[in-house]
Enzyme design. Structure first.
Site, mmCIF file in Angstrom:
data_model
loop_
_atom_site.group_PDB
_atom_site.id
_atom_site.type_symbol
_atom_site.label_atom_id
_atom_site.label_comp_id
_atom_site.label_asym_id
_atom_site.label_seq_id
_atom_site.Cartn_x
_atom_site.Cartn_y
_atom_site.Cartn_z
ATOM 1 C CD1 TRP A 136 57.837 -5.089 33.418
ATOM 2 C CD2 TRP A 136 59.193 -3.551 32.532
ATOM 3 N NE1 TRP A 136 57.052 -4.126 32.849
ATOM 4 C CE2 TRP A 136 57.865 -3.169 32.296
ATOM 5 C CE3 TRP A 136 60.231 -2.730 32.078
ATOM 6 C CZ2 TRP A 136 57.528 -1.991 31.619
ATOM 7 C CZ3 TRP A 136 59.893 -1.569 31.407
ATOM 8 C CH2 TRP A 136 58.564 -1.207 31.179
ATOM 9 C CG ASP A 217 63.495 0.233 34.981
ATOM 10 O OD1 ASP A 217 62.933 1.272 35.376
ATOM 11 O OD2 ASP A 217 62.919 -0.620 34.276
ATOM 12 C CE LYS A 253 53.777 -1.007 39.517
ATOM 13 N NZ LYS A 253 54.290 -0.524 38.237
#
Length: 407
Positions: A136, A217, A253
């Site tokens: 990311w 993460d 999400k």
């Protein structure tokens, strides 16, 4: 206006964020068949954002609860939210939970959790930070801005279109003792390639042998496979192996609270006393940055995680999102196979989660954008949630064209 030179004279214009800028370009595009597969946000079969029905119910309950107000939360957030978040990722029967050697700090979504963890590590356990290549994009900026040296470990094997496990293990073994490794427990962003259970065992063994520190993460628990426990398996395995660790959690999400910025940083230590000490220092860092976290999103999540009926309703809706994305993977693979698109495309269905690392190169991506009005990142990553039954054939035919005609 004064003729004096501005104190801001030497401030250059920052480049736009690569992903968010795609969204801006997409919105400005008037082409009727345009497709946005750049931004990682869930869309339903009609290409629209989906507010989960269980979220709507929780929102109504909050609005109708006369006992709630707009007073400040504690610095570490809503405790019913952070405790439930820790138990969600660790498991209610985790030794870290039953032995009360965990802590949770409410953060500004997953990004804020990563930043708070980075600031803490810079102050109390400074070491090189290894992130996957690719990862990311914000990982690099967050850890660098926190004052940590960022290095990378191999992750994506372009030739195999899969995990570069041996290179990763070699990097772990060669890293300075006590380094920090940032790990994606599920639905790796951007590749969608996750280690198998056996591979996680090898990774954990190598990290333990080097006295390294794992920083997970987790932005997609439940959203990847549709199974909350399966998506948390890597974190739980590390805890079972005796690791102390940090885990950033996001509810953007899996509950769809993108704009509410609701997250948690879960900490696992070796004792209750250490967990208390770490929490206190995290609070000190949070106080100096955000002072107190926002209440609304945390209340929504707390109501869902701590009520059995709402929790079960949420798990059903999670599966709806996960299964739609899985079905889009199958449909895309089937159409490319039908078109006899050159190359192998089984990696589309082998990968998991929001994103697919297509293997398309930057030149092919540029043609998709300029000629077909399809917006995706330059590295060939697409958000599967941007595809649906009405646009997937157009997308597949465009991919087929660039693979055949653009080098």
């Amino acid at each position: 206006m004064s003729s004096e030179v501005s104190v801001f004279q030497n401030v250059p214009l920052a480049p736009p964020d690569a992903i968010l800028n795609l969204n801006t370009l997409y919105k400005a595009d008037t082409f009727p068949k345009k497709i946005n597969v750049g931004v990682g946000a869930y869309r339903d079969e009609n290409g629209k954002p989906w507010v989960l029905p269980v979220v709507k119910k929780a929102e109504r309950a909050i609005v109708e609860d006369a006992s709630l107000d707009h007073e400040y939360l504690p610095i570490d957030g809503l405790r019913t939210f952070t405790d439930a978040s820790a138990k969600l990722i660790l498991g209610k029967t985790s030794p870290a939970v039953t032995e009360n050697r965990f802590a949770g700090i409410q953060t500004i979504s997953g990004s804020g959790a990563v930043r708070l963890g980075a600031d803490f590590l810079n102050r109390f356990r400074k070491a090189p930070v290894y992130v996957s290549n690719p990862t990311w994009g914000n990982h690099h900026d967050i850890f660098k801005d926190a004052g940590l040296e960022v290095r990378t470990y191999p992750y994506w094997d372009a030739e195999k279109r899969g995990l570069a496990l041996q290179g990763w293990l070699d990097t772990i073994k060669a890293a300075p003792k006590g380094s920090i490794f940032v790990l994606h427990p599920c639905a790796h962003n951007p590749t969608g390639v996750d280690p198998s259970t056996e591979q996680w065992k090898q990774i954990a063994e190598a990290i333990k042998a080097g006295s390294h520190f794992p920083f997970f993460d987790c932005a997609y628990q439940g959203f990847a496979s549709g199974d909350l426990d399966r998506d948390a398996a890597a974190v739980r395995f590390f805890v079972d192996q005796g690791f102390e660790l940090l885990c950033a959690q996001s509810y953007s999400k899996n509950i769809g609270l993108y704009g509410e910025r609701t997250g948690c940083l879960t900490i696992v230590t070796k004792s209750t006393e250490l967990a208390t000490n770490v929490r206190s220092q995290m609070c000190k860092l949070a106080r100096a940055s955000i002072s107190n976290p926002p209440a609304f999103g945390a209340r929504i999540v707390s109501m869902i995680l701590n009520d059995e009926a709402r929790f079960q309703e949420w798990t059903v809706q999670l599966k709806v999102m996960a299964n739609r994305i899985i079905s889009m993977r199958t449909a895309l693979f089937d159409i490319l196979t039908e078109l006899k698109t050159p190359g192998t495309w089984n990696h589309i269905t082998d990968q998991i989660g929001m994103f697919c690392f297509t293997g398309l190169n930057v030149n092919q991506v540029k043609v998709l954008r300029s000629e077909y009005h399809i917006y995706l990142t330059d590295n060939g990553r697409i958000s599967m949630a941007g595809l649906n039954q009405s646009n997937i054939r157009y997308f597949a035919e465009a991919v087929d064209h660039v693979v055949r005609n653009v080098v």
